[in-house]
Design a protein around this motif. Structure first.
Motif, PDB file in Angstrom:
ATOM      1  N   ILE A   1       1.391   0.835 -35.062  1.00  0.00           N
ATOM      2  CA  ILE A   1       0.644   1.664 -34.113  1.00  0.00           C
ATOM      3  C   ILE A   1       1.315   1.641 -32.742  1.00  0.00           C
ATOM      4  O   ILE A   1       1.537   2.683 -32.123  1.00  0.00           O
ATOM      5  N   GLY A   2       1.667   0.447 -32.270  1.00  0.00           N
ATOM      6  CA  GLY A   2       2.344   0.348 -30.974  1.00  0.00           C
ATOM      7  C   GLY A   2       3.660   1.108 -30.960  1.00  0.00           C
ATOM      8  O   GLY A   2       3.969   1.823 -29.995  1.00  0.00           O
ATOM      9  N   LEU A   3       4.451   0.990 -32.046  1.00  0.00           N
ATOM     10  CA  LEU A   3       5.734   1.686 -32.124  1.00  0.00           C
ATOM     11  C   LEU A   3       5.561   3.193 -32.193  1.00  0.00           C
ATOM     12  O   LEU A   3       6.290   3.954 -31.553  1.00  0.00           O
ATOM     13  N   SER A   4       4.587   3.658 -32.986  1.00  0.00           N
ATOM     14  CA  SER A   4       4.373   5.098 -33.104  1.00  0.00           C
ATOM     15  C   SER A   4       3.865   5.690 -31.792  1.00  0.00           C
ATOM     16  O   SER A   4       4.211   6.828 -31.436  1.00  0.00           O
ATOM     17  N   LEU A   5       3.068   4.927 -31.035  1.00  0.00           N
ATOM     18  CA  LEU A   5       2.633   5.373 -29.710  1.00  0.00           C
ATOM     19  C   LEU A   5       3.837   5.589 -28.793  1.00  0.00           C
ATOM     20  O   LEU A   5       3.950   6.612 -28.116  1.00  0.00           O
ATOM     21  N   PHE A   6       4.743   4.611 -28.786  1.00  0.00           N
ATOM     22  CA  PHE A   6       5.929   4.703 -27.930  1.00  0.00           C
ATOM     23  C   PHE A   6       6.836   5.847 -28.358  1.00  0.00           C
ATOM     24  O   PHE A   6       7.230   6.694 -27.541  1.00  0.00           O
TER      25      PHE A   6
END
Length: 480
Positions: free
Chosen positions: A264-269
């Motif tokens: 989730i954090g990576l896809s947000l970035f």
């Protein structure tokens, strides 16, 4: 007989999450709102600054949300973060605003944008083709097209997350490639470049004259007028923030993500970075393809159509119409898919209709999807979604600020909690977002109060609703 499921199935990977972030962000805004930004600021430099400021705020917020998504990898996303950092009331006020206007009115606006550009090819399906009148309410064919799109996508997503994922991947990939192609062609194929002429305006803020030529005159931005520039920037950012919103939708589907603490954090970035780069490049292309006056005053604010007609004179209008239809269809799929997960989580907390907190045999919250569809369809018929979206930009940013403040609160309340990913640049970047977001909200309160108080009223209406829900739960508990 259908069989209800008790939990979500993790079927979405990093690529799927990135497509949901990018696809939910790119709707119709980038094709339209640059006209209003140019009218407000009057120079090439400030047009790009507004988009860079918006992009920086979006990226900073997304990087900050990465920490929260790692700590609470559950369906509901921002609603859960607010509950954990503050209390159930704060979370409910967000969830209520999200259901009443933020998500449902956005779905309506994106659906009507689809029908608006479909009318280029089939005028009878547009927003100006009156069909009939019901109890004083004019019903246009474009509104029914929008409702049909919302119903179709709701049905597809009720059949399972894989179906929604397929549409999201196909349509987001298509619009990213098409936007990239349009940007390249805007520099390579345009017969007359206005780049040098437009950049002569530099960072000299100007006001739009009311004369016959519709040109710009330099504004006097000293003293009190300097504050007026800040007001103009805040007003401009209402459009760019709306165009860049919905990036947080991926946090709502954490229950269906594989390895959510990481992905989730990576896809947000990745998603916000891709969209920010494309948005800034698209505006640089507009400055190359169009003179500033035409960029500020295209017909119906359709900047992309005006640019495409200079790049592809014979079929530019149809090309952009098809691109926006693809873009809005994919955008609405992401909004519809993600939004229902918030109401599902609220229902699990006893703060929404109990039926909304159930999953169907395909492991998706079917009832939540259809109740969202009903409210979005009502907004389509009302024709008031445009004004509402202006009014809630203030509220959306306010909740982003509160959520990011929640990082500081949780660092103090739960110092030993598992944080697989920590907010990038903490505490400086999250603090910078809080300051920038607060400045944006304050400037809107001062210069555009009509954009602030209606949104606050919608939020505050949630206070009595929360206590009614709590009272109802206590009564039900006593009767059991």
């Amino acid at each position: 007989m259908s069989q209800e499921q008790s939990s979500f199935k993790p079927t979405l990977g990093l690529f799927d999450g990135t497509m949901i972030v990018a696809g939910s962000m790119i709707g119709s805004g980038i094709f339209i709102v640059s006209a209003d930004i140019t009218r407000n600021t009057g120079s090439a430099g400030w047009l790009i600054v507004v988009w860079l400021l918006t992009g920086f705020m979006t990226l900073t917020a997304a990087l900050s949300y990465g920490e929260l998504s790692g700590m609470f990898p559950k369906a509901g996303g921002q609603y859960v973060y607010l509950k954990e950092a503050y209390n159930p009331l704060m979370a409910f006020l967000y969830g209520w605003s999200f259901f009443a206007v933020i998500q449902t009115a956005t779905i309506a606006a994106v659906g009507v944008a689809f029908s608006k550009f479909l009318a280029y090819m089939v005028p009878e399906l547009g927003n100006e083709y009156l069909l009939f009148n019901v109890a004083g309410l004019n019903i246009y064919s474009g509104q029914l097209v929008a409702i049909a799109i919302v119903i179709l996508l709701t049905y597809i997503n009720s059949r399972g997350v894989k179906e929604g994922k397929f549409i999201q991947t196909v349509f987001t990939s298509a619009k990213l490639l098409a936007l990239f192609g349009l940007i390249v062609f805007g520099f390579v194929l345009v017969k007359e470049s206005f780049w040098a002429e437009n950049w002569e305006t530099g960072f000299t803020a100007r006001t739009l004259t009311q004369g016959a030529d519709g040109g710009f005159i330099p504004g006097a931005w000293e003293g009190i007028a300097g504050a007026a520039l800040l007001g103009a920037i805040a007003s401009s950012m209402v459009g760019s923030i709306f165009s860049s919103d919905a990036w947080n939708n991926v946090t709502f589907i954490a229950g269906e993500m594989k390895n959510p603490k990481r992905n989730i954090g990576l896809s947000l970035f990745l998603g916000t970075l891709i969209v920010t780069v494309i948005y800034v490049c698209a505006n640089l292309m507009y400055l190359n393809a169009l003179p500033l006056n035409e960029l500020a005053l295209p017909q119906d604010d359709r900047v992309a159509v005006a640019a495409a007609n200079r790049i592809f004179p014979s079929f530019g209008t149809i090309l952009i119409a098809v691109l926006i239809m693809v873009s809005t269809f994919g955008c609405n799929n992401g909004l519809i898919l993600a939004g229902a997960r918030v109401y599902y989580t609220m229902a699990k907390d006893g703060l929404f209709f109990r039926k909304v907190g159930t999953l169907n045999q395909h492991s998706v919250p079917q009832f939540a999807l259809w109740i969202q569809c009903l409210v979005a369809s009502a907004w389509c018929l009302s024709g008031k979604y445009g004004q509402l979206l202006d009014m809630i930009s203030f509220v959306v940013v306010l909740f982003y600020i509160l959520t990011i403040i929640g990082i500081f609160i949780l660092r103090k309340k739960r110092p030993d909690a598992d944080r697989p990913y920590k907010a990038f640049g903490y505490p400086f970047l999250p603090l910078l977002y809080i300051l920038m977001g607060s400045a944006f909200c304050l400037l809107l309160i001062i210069y555009k109060p009509q954009f602030t108080w209606p949104g606050l009223i919608i939020v505050l209406l949630g206070v009595p609703l929360y206590y009614i829900a709590i009272s109802s739960n206590k009564k039900a508990a006593r009767e059991q």
